[in-house]
Design an enzyme around this catalytic site. Sequence first.
Site, PDB file in Angstrom:
ATOM      1  N   HIS A  74      -6.867   2.434  -8.001  1.00  0.00           N
ATOM      2  CA  HIS A  74      -7.859   1.390  -7.707  1.00  0.00           C
ATOM      3  C   HIS A  74      -9.054   1.398  -8.643  1.00  0.00           C
ATOM      4  O   HIS A  74      -9.820   0.450  -8.679  1.00  0.00           O
ATOM      5  CB  HIS A  74      -8.360   1.562  -6.271  1.00  0.00           C
ATOM      6  N   GLU A 126     -11.102  -0.776  -4.930  1.00  0.00           N
ATOM      7  CA  GLU A 126     -11.099  -1.450  -6.247  1.00  0.00           C
ATOM      8  C   GLU A 126     -12.403  -2.218  -6.448  1.00  0.00           C
ATOM      9  O   GLU A 126     -12.978  -2.219  -7.548  1.00  0.00           O
ATOM     10  CB  GLU A 126      -9.906  -2.409  -6.368  1.00  0.00           C
ATOM     11  N   THR A 164      -7.824  -7.613  -8.295  1.00  0.00           N
ATOM     12  CA  THR A 164      -6.467  -7.889  -8.815  1.00  0.00           C
ATOM     13  C   THR A 164      -5.468  -8.273  -7.739  1.00  0.00           C
ATOM     14  O   THR A 164      -4.475  -8.918  -8.031  1.00  0.00           O
ATOM     15  CB  THR A 164      -5.906  -6.639  -9.525  1.00  0.00           C
ATOM     16  N   CYS A 194      -3.039 -10.246 -12.394  1.00  0.00           N
ATOM     17  CA  CYS A 194      -2.024  -9.264 -12.004  1.00  0.00           C
ATOM     18  C   CYS A 194      -0.715  -9.976 -11.735  1.00  0.00           C
ATOM     19  O   CYS A 194      -0.591 -10.695 -10.751  1.00  0.00           O
ATOM     20  CB  CYS A 194      -2.463  -8.450 -10.795  1.00  0.00           C
ATOM     21  N   SER A 222      -3.459  -1.611   2.978  1.00  0.00           N
ATOM     22  CA  SER A 222      -3.064  -2.146   1.678  1.00  0.00           C
ATOM     23  C   SER A 222      -3.413  -3.631   1.613  1.00  0.00           C
ATOM     24  O   SER A 222      -2.870  -4.443   2.360  1.00  0.00           O
ATOM     25  CB  SER A 222      -1.557  -1.930   1.482  1.00  0.00           C
ATOM     26  N   SER A 223      -4.332  -3.949   0.710  1.00  0.00           N
ATOM     27  CA  SER A 223      -4.836  -5.320   0.605  1.00  0.00           C
ATOM     28  C   SER A 223      -3.701  -6.287   0.274  1.00  0.00           C
ATOM     29  O   SER A 223      -3.552  -7.346   0.892  1.00  0.00           O
ATOM     30  CB  SER A 223      -5.921  -5.332  -0.473  1.00  0.00           C
ATOM     31  N   SER A 266       2.509  -1.163  -3.087  1.00  0.00           N
ATOM     32  CA  SER A 266       2.430   0.297  -2.981  1.00  0.00           C
ATOM     33  C   SER A 266       3.487   0.867  -2.037  1.00  0.00           C
ATOM     34  O   SER A 266       3.447   2.061  -1.725  1.00  0.00           O
ATOM     35  CB  SER A 266       1.023   0.697  -2.539  1.00  0.00           C
TER      36      SER A 266
HETATM   37  S1  SF4 Z   1      -0.976  -4.627  -7.900  1.00  0.00           S
HETATM   38 FE1  SF4 Z   1      -0.123  -3.071  -9.234  1.00  0.00          FE
HETATM   39  S2  SF4 Z   1      -0.031  -3.986 -11.304  1.00  0.00           S
HETATM   40 FE2  SF4 Z   1      -1.394  -5.247 -10.032  1.00  0.00          FE
HETATM   41  S3  SF4 Z   1      -3.421  -4.429 -10.484  1.00  0.00           S
HETATM   42 FE3  SF4 Z   1      -2.700  -3.391  -8.622  1.00  0.00          FE
HETATM   43  S4  SF4 Z   1      -1.734  -1.527  -9.371  1.00  0.00           S
HETATM   44 FE4  SF4 Z   1      -1.978  -2.888 -11.137  1.00  0.00          FE
END
Ligand code: SF4
Length: 308
Positions: A74, A126, A164, A194, A222-223, A266
């Site tokens: 992140h 993040e 992202t 992303c 998890s967003s 993830s």
């Molecule tokens: S979803 Fe995956 S590829 Fe996209 S910014 Fe997050 S870690 Fe990186």
Amino acid sequence: MQVYLAQPRGFCAGVVRAIEIVERALEKYGPPVYVRHEIVHNKYVVESLKAKGAIFVEDLSEVPPRAVTVFSAHGVARTVEEEAAARGLPVLNATCPLVTKVHNQGKRYMSKGRTLVLIGHAGHPEVEGTMGQVPGPVYLVQNVADVAALPLPLDTPMAYITQTTLSVDDTKDIISALQTRFTDLQGPDIRDICYATQNRQSAVRDLSRLVDLILVVGAANSSNSNRLREIGTEAGIPSYLIADGSELNPVWLKDAKAVGITAGASAPEVLVDDVIQALRRIGPVEVSVVPGREENIEFRLPAELVAG
Ligand code: SF4
């Protein structure tokens, strides 16, 4: 019961890289290796790495002197980097290169004297990392109402960056509100922020046309997984976020003939398999994959983990 698997689903290149950094660090330096924050938001992944000798901490003060330390995918604020440097900790940075790219975009806009807006979720690591990477105040906006409330003159030179795990669709209303409000606004081409977020969201939309129930495999914190569930719901399909097969509620399946499964960036495929097994315990299951975008993106590992 027919089961359709979204394509793509699950691990993205940034998550693969982050996990590999911890695994290689454990091999190269031996356990324990300290990881600041969950390397990626998934309990299964974190527990597997703990079993191999990783120790997860929320604060660098918990890391003993000289211990190898990994920053999660992140990203972190500059203060965290500075603290690690001041303590002489050997650091491996597993920040996803796409997150670093957003940091760099923000720094560039600020160096040109622009006032920066970050579109994202308050409290997400993040977002905290990004706000702490750019040198200056950043206004966080989470929705259109936040744009209206920005205490800034309309002719302020502005720029925006985004978290992202928000897609083009997630941010378009906020960006158009910014465009309507401010006369001098710049932003990156958000189509390439992303690829993984965009692809997984498109795949779940495709899935929603085929099924009458959607199961999103992913962690509650998890967003991007939460967003996949929301997209299913917005498409009018009952959608549930589950960590693994044990969280499957048979009541959901009462009227479901076709079940769609996807997984957040993830969530490992083994947990998708676990959900399919849980469905099989309820009745016969036929599985097929919905054709979708092929991904072949790989991110390079830090040099010290590649050589020898
Ligand atoms: S979803 Fe995956 S590829 Fe996209 S910014 Fe997050 S870690 Fe990186």
